[in-house]
Write an enzyme that holds these catalytic residues in place. Structure first.
Site, mmCIF file in Angstrom:
data_model
loop_
_atom_site.group_PDB
_atom_site.id
_atom_site.type_symbol
_atom_site.label_atom_id
_atom_site.label_comp_id
_atom_site.label_asym_id
_atom_site.label_seq_id
_atom_site.Cartn_x
_atom_site.Cartn_y
_atom_site.Cartn_z
ATOM 1 N N ASN A 37 -16.440 16.224 -9.387
ATOM 2 C CA ASN A 37 -17.089 17.434 -9.874
ATOM 3 C C ASN A 37 -17.776 18.139 -8.714
ATOM 4 O OD1 ASN A 37 -19.960 16.382 -9.713
ATOM 5 N ND2 ASN A 37 -19.078 14.903 -11.157
ATOM 6 N N ASP B 260 -17.566 11.209 -17.006
ATOM 7 C CA ASP B 260 -17.561 10.596 -18.339
ATOM 8 C C ASP B 260 -16.336 9.705 -18.552
ATOM 9 O OD1 ASP B 260 -19.967 11.771 -19.295
ATOM 10 O OD2 ASP B 260 -18.904 13.664 -19.598
#
Length: 403
Positions: free
Chosen positions: A212, A281
């Protein structure tokens, strides 16, 4: 280090004889950039390694080298210079000068100024490894610490004499950080803090992976602020190209599972856990052993995902958890999602921000979520915001049991 961090502070920077004087030039530049007023005082020996003219050009102020200097009206430089100072830093501090300080000798301007001071004194030793290891030097350093003098370093490494060992003066950046820390309130003195920072990287094959946009800047700023507040800080960092803050112990990891394992192995020793890292996640169920090849233009691999462990929730659910602080980066409706996430994670404090707008930036704007509701903190650079957040955390900590 930010411009204005030492604004309004006057630092007397003392130089004694040693090759490390060259580092004091860069230290002066850093202090001036941070808004400090720097008054340089040099021993005669120091002038053999760097000229007063150089230090005057960098500090923007006349340099004092003699206790008989007539530029001060009352001819008492040793009194007037210390009275104007918020702190005196001797860098480099030679073996001889440490001995003078330890025994209260005052035979030149700098030593007299230190004896006559009514402000804090910090020293940065700089000498050959054998001189530092000498029992007399060790006794003198211990005496100074006992007298309330802050001894910064020394560092270890290659020395001008060609030998390797303890005795090097700390680098200018480290001395700046130590001095900046000195002026910060010790709100977390005696506390142990564990912080996660940066992104995680989940491999797909040997050359590809999922990550990310987190830069790690907020987590590293919090680690620095916590250390400056007097805490023992351990930082677990995902892949990011940031310098470890002064006084912080760092461990590097790559994946969410590695970060989870590192946190759970260390968490029982901590009073506070601050989960700043942007943890993935999900991860792919099976990482390919070899690079996934494209057979044709229409060939698209299918990836199966599994959920990563929830680090913050796992820590919060421990039988005796530390004080937990979570971070939430949302793309919209922060007020609703932040409040819900704090309750779901069962943490006393959650810091929310609109992630895409702040990833990689040097400033941020956040909302604090706790049992009392929401508190908006105005946009600020991340270093200043980290100081504010540490103060907010310290104010919310439960009182320690007596004994």
């Amino acid at each position: 280090m930010d411009r204005g961090e030492l604004a309004g502070k006057t630092i007397v920077l003392g130089l004694t004889g040693g090759i490390a004087c060259y580092k004091s030039a860069e230290l002066t530049r850093l202090l001036i950039k941070a808004g400090a007023t720097v008054q340089v005082v040099m021993t005669e020996a120091a002038t053999q390694f760097i000229t007063p003219l150089t230090m005057q050009a960098l500090s923007g102020r006349p340099v004092f080298t003699s206790q008989w200097d007539g530029r001060i009206d009352n001819n008492m430089a040793h009194i007037d210079l210390s009275r104007e100072a918020d702190a005196i830093l001797i860098a480099p501090a030679s073996t001889d000068f440490l001995a003078k300080l330890a025994h209260g000798m005052a035979d030149d301007l700098l030593s007299t100024l230190c004896v006559a001071r009514d402000c804090p004194l910090l020293v940065a030793p700089a000498m050959n490894r054998q001189m530092w290891a000498n029992p007399a030097t060790q006794r003198n350093a211990a005496t100074l610490r006992g007298d309330g003098v802050a001894v910064l370093g020394p560092g270890s490494g290659e020395q001008a004499c060609g030998e390797i060992g303890d005795g090097r003066m700390l680098e200018p950046e480290d001395l700046f950080e130590a001095l900046a820390s000195f002026f910060q309130p010790k709100r977390l003195a005696g506390r142990r803090v564990l912080i996660t920072a940066g992104p995680t990287f989940e491999p797909i094959d040997p050359v590809r992976g999922l990550t990310n946009l987190s830069s790690g800047k907020m987590g590293f700023a919090l680690a620095r602020a916590a250390a400056q507040a007097g805490a023992e800080v351990h930082l677990i960092a995902g892949p990011c190209a940031l310098t470890t803050p002064y006084g912080v112990t760092r461990r590097n990891v790559q994946t969410a599972q590695q970060m989870y394992d590192a946190v759970m192995a260390d968490i029982s020793h901590n009073d506070i856990f601050i989960a700043v890292a942007a943890v993935a996640d999900w991860r792919v169920r099976e990482v390919a052993r070899d690079k996934i090849k494209k057979a044709g233009d229409a060939d698209v691999p299918t990836l199966e995902f599994v959920q990563n462990p929830d680090i913050l929730a796992a820590v919060a659910q421990l039988p005796t958890p530390p004080y937990c602080v979570g971070f939430a980066a949302e793309s919209g409706d922060l007020e609703t999602h932040g409040a819900q996430k704090r309750k779901r994670k069962q943490v006393p404090l959650l810091v929310g921000n609109l992630g895409p707008a702040t990833f990689g930036q040097d400033d941020n704007e956040v909302i604090l979520f706790d049992e009392a509701g929401q508190q908006h903190l105005p946009r600020a650079d991340k270093a200043s915001l980290a100081q504010r957040l540490i103060a907010e955390i310290a104010a919310r900590l439960p009182s320690r049991a007596p004994g």
